[in-house]
Scaffold this active site. Structure first.
Site, PDB file in Angstrom:
ATOM      1  N   LEU A  46      39.733  -9.220 -29.925  1.00  0.00           N
ATOM      2  CA  LEU A  46      41.035  -9.892 -29.979  1.00  0.00           C
ATOM      3  C   LEU A  46      41.522 -10.083 -28.556  1.00  0.00           C
ATOM      4  O   LEU A  46      41.412  -9.178 -27.731  1.00  0.00           O
ATOM      5  CB  LEU A  46      42.028  -9.048 -30.771  1.00  0.00           C
ATOM      6  N   ASN A  47      42.072 -11.286 -28.256  1.00  0.00           N
ATOM      7  CA  ASN A  47      42.796 -11.426 -26.990  1.00  0.00           C
ATOM      8  C   ASN A  47      44.132 -12.137 -27.219  1.00  0.00           C
ATOM      9  O   ASN A  47      44.979 -11.581 -27.905  1.00  0.00           O
ATOM     10  CB  ASN A  47      41.924 -12.011 -25.873  1.00  0.00           C
ATOM     11  N   ASP A  48      44.370 -13.308 -26.689  1.00  0.00           N
ATOM     12  CA  ASP A  48      45.713 -13.881 -26.639  1.00  0.00           C
ATOM     13  C   ASP A  48      46.380 -14.019 -28.012  1.00  0.00           C
ATOM     14  O   ASP A  48      45.744 -14.463 -28.979  1.00  0.00           O
ATOM     15  CB  ASP A  48      45.674 -15.289 -26.034  1.00  0.00           C
ATOM     16  N   SER A 108      43.734 -21.047 -26.632  1.00  0.00           N
ATOM     17  CA  SER A 108      45.107 -20.653 -26.962  1.00  0.00           C
ATOM     18  C   SER A 108      46.049 -21.838 -27.126  1.00  0.00           C
ATOM     19  O   SER A 108      45.821 -22.931 -26.600  1.00  0.00           O
ATOM     20  CB  SER A 108      45.652 -19.718 -25.889  1.00  0.00           C
ATOM     21  N   ASP A 168      46.254 -23.964 -22.910  1.00  0.00           N
ATOM     22  CA  ASP A 168      47.344 -23.123 -23.396  1.00  0.00           C
ATOM     23  C   ASP A 168      48.652 -23.900 -23.576  1.00  0.00           C
ATOM     24  O   ASP A 168      49.679 -23.560 -22.984  1.00  0.00           O
ATOM     25  CB  ASP A 168      47.586 -21.933 -22.464  1.00  0.00           C
TER      26      ASP A 168
END
Length: 496
Positions: A46-48, A108, A168
């Site tokens: 998991l990241n952003d 993202s 993003d």
């Protein structure tokens, strides 16, 4: 850590993978480091946080997800919902890299309610046959509250005036227009943000130009996850600059996540700073924050972040999972500074009171999850050891200290047995003239500290051993201590 060949990093999740992922999930759930009240991946990395919003009487959040191991590969979006920002439900895979525009990952982005539907705005990471990146800004729409359907064409194509680093998108609605702020890198390898405008989120996006921020023309080589929010009559520009050099107690993480308070002029595309860039969090692990598109909490923003950093490793990498999100925070402005408090509904977490008394010294075995509140500190010297060794409680564990002569508040995880990212240093310090209150949320593998009702925060991942199970407090004078057990509310149901 599971070893994956480079070509495997870009595989698309298929039905044939489900049993293997379910088996992986069953093993992962046995980990002593699984969190009890923080969002974490069902498998892999998991990241952003992405797409944070309030829609149809629920909070929605998505996290960047690589399912097949604790490494960065082709990203998906995993969907979770909540009635209260505390108890989260797994909803399953929302977006995967299955079109030509996102063949190397669904990067993202953000969410907005448009035409009474939930719309996701994201970066499609496309690479051609020569492995050259071409980023696209794309849209997916939740149809009949069942499935996200991607639009056939991107809404914004790559600008040739900037490098391939364009990503993003954060979408916002201001004065009857839709705006997107996009993180980019210019041809001089400097971080920038672009502003686009449209009156229809699916069509006619126009590049207005670069966001001008006086004094920040040379501030890192890339601005990731830009966010522009309004709190009462002020705007707050939040972004994650990469490439800042450490400066004393500032910028000691490998990458930063911070904010500037000021005024925003959408006609001239000028953000007028009224504060310096300040890091959102003074701890070890905080990045890629995103505020929610919401209208139910007035005069405040709600923010959540990745409790981790790029180009960093964590103890659970060897267990085929990594990463979690922070607790949601409510933002306000006080005396020209951003204040971050635990979201109001987090009081739901509280269970039994373990202890409540006034004393100088305290030693007790602890079991997570729990919350520790200290009051009436009155800027006296203070030492706290969380997860200290039962055989050496006063000189081990995760150390918190306040030196009132130096006006320094320090955290130190160098004495923990499981050491992580030691190349980035083992201590973090902030200058603090007054220390009165601490509110500390402790989960199985994280510590979040709120200082003086959110004047500062410090967030860190920690991975204690079985022997590291004590709490030791030594104060210069009597302080008020309250320790509460917290409920285990995180949903571990395997849903894809």
């Amino acid at each position: 850590m599971k070893t994956i060949m480079n070509k495997e990093k870009y595989r698309v999740l298929e039905k044939s993978d489900l049993q293997n992922l379910k088996d992986m999930n069953e093993e992962i759930k046995k980990s002593k480091f699984r969190q009890k009240f923080h969002i974490q991946p069902i498998t892999g990395l998991l990241n952003d946080p992405n797409g944070f919003c309030f829609f149809d009487d629920e909070w929605h959040i998505f996290y960047q997800w690589f399912p097949f191991g604790a490494m960065h590969g082709a990203k998906n979006w995993y969907h979770m919902t909540s009635d209260d920002l505390v108890s989260w439900k797994n909803k399953g895979l929302a977006l995967k890299p299955d079109t030509v525009f996102d063949n190397r990952g669904v990067y993202s982005g953000s969410a907005i309610i448009y035409d009474n539907k939930l719309n996701l705005i994201y970066t499609g990471n496309h690479k051609d046959e020569r492995d050259i990146r071409h980023p696209y800004q794309c849209v997916a729409v939740l149809e009949d509250n069942e499935k996200f359907v991607k639009k056939d064409e991107p809404i914004i194509n790559m600008s040739d005036d900037y490098t391939e680093h364009q990503r993003d998108p954060k979408i916002m609605y201001v004065d009857n227009k839709y705006y997107i702020i996009l993180g980019v890198q210019d041809k001089n390898l400097k971080g920038r943000a672009l502003i686009y405008v449209s009156d229809d989120i699916y069509n006619n996006w126009k590049l207005l130009g670069e966001l001008k921020v006086k004094g920040y023309e040379d501030f890192g080589y890339m601005w990731e996850c830009p966010d522009l929010i309004k709190i009462e009559d002020k705007y707050v520009l939040i972004f994650s600059p990469q490439g800042l050099q450490a400066n004393g107690y500032k910028y000691n993480n490998i990458y930063q996540n911070g904010y500037i308070i000021g005024k925003m002029d959408f006609e001239t595309l000028e953000f007028i700073p009224e504060s310096e860039f300040e890091e959102l969090d003074g701890g070890f692990d905080f990045y890629a924050s995103q505020s929610a598109n919401q209208n139910i909490y007035e005069n405040t923003a709600v923010l959540i972040a990745w409790m981790g950093l790029p180009d960093s490793s964590y103890t659970t990498d060897d267990e085929n999972w990594s990463g979690c999100l922070t607790l949601p925070r409510e933002l306000s402005i006080k005396n020209g500074k951003l204040v971050q408090k635990p979201a109001r509904n987090l009081k739901i977490l509280k269970d039994d009171v373990i202890t409540s008394h006034i004393s100088k010294n305290y030693l007790q075995k602890i079991e997570t999850p729990l919350e520790i509140k200290l009051d009436n500190i009155n800027s006296k010297n203070l030492e706290i050891n969380i997860f200290s060794d039962k055989n050496n409680s006063s000189n081990s564990g995760f150390k918190i200290s306040f030196d009132n002569k130096k006006c320094e508040f320090t955290i130190d995880r160098g004495s923990l047995s499981n050491k992580i990212n030691t190349n980035q240093g083992s201590t973090r310090t902030i200058k603090l003239n007054v220390l009165d209150k601490l509110d500390i949320f402790i989960d199985n593998s994280s510590i979040e500290i709120f200082i003086n009702d959110g004047e500062y925060t410090m967030t860190s991942r920690v991975f204690p051993t079985d022997e590291e199970c004590m709490l030791y407090i030594k104060a210069e004078d009597n302080i008020k201590l309250e320790m509460c057990r917290l409920k285990e509310l995180m949903n571990e149901e395997f849903i894809i």
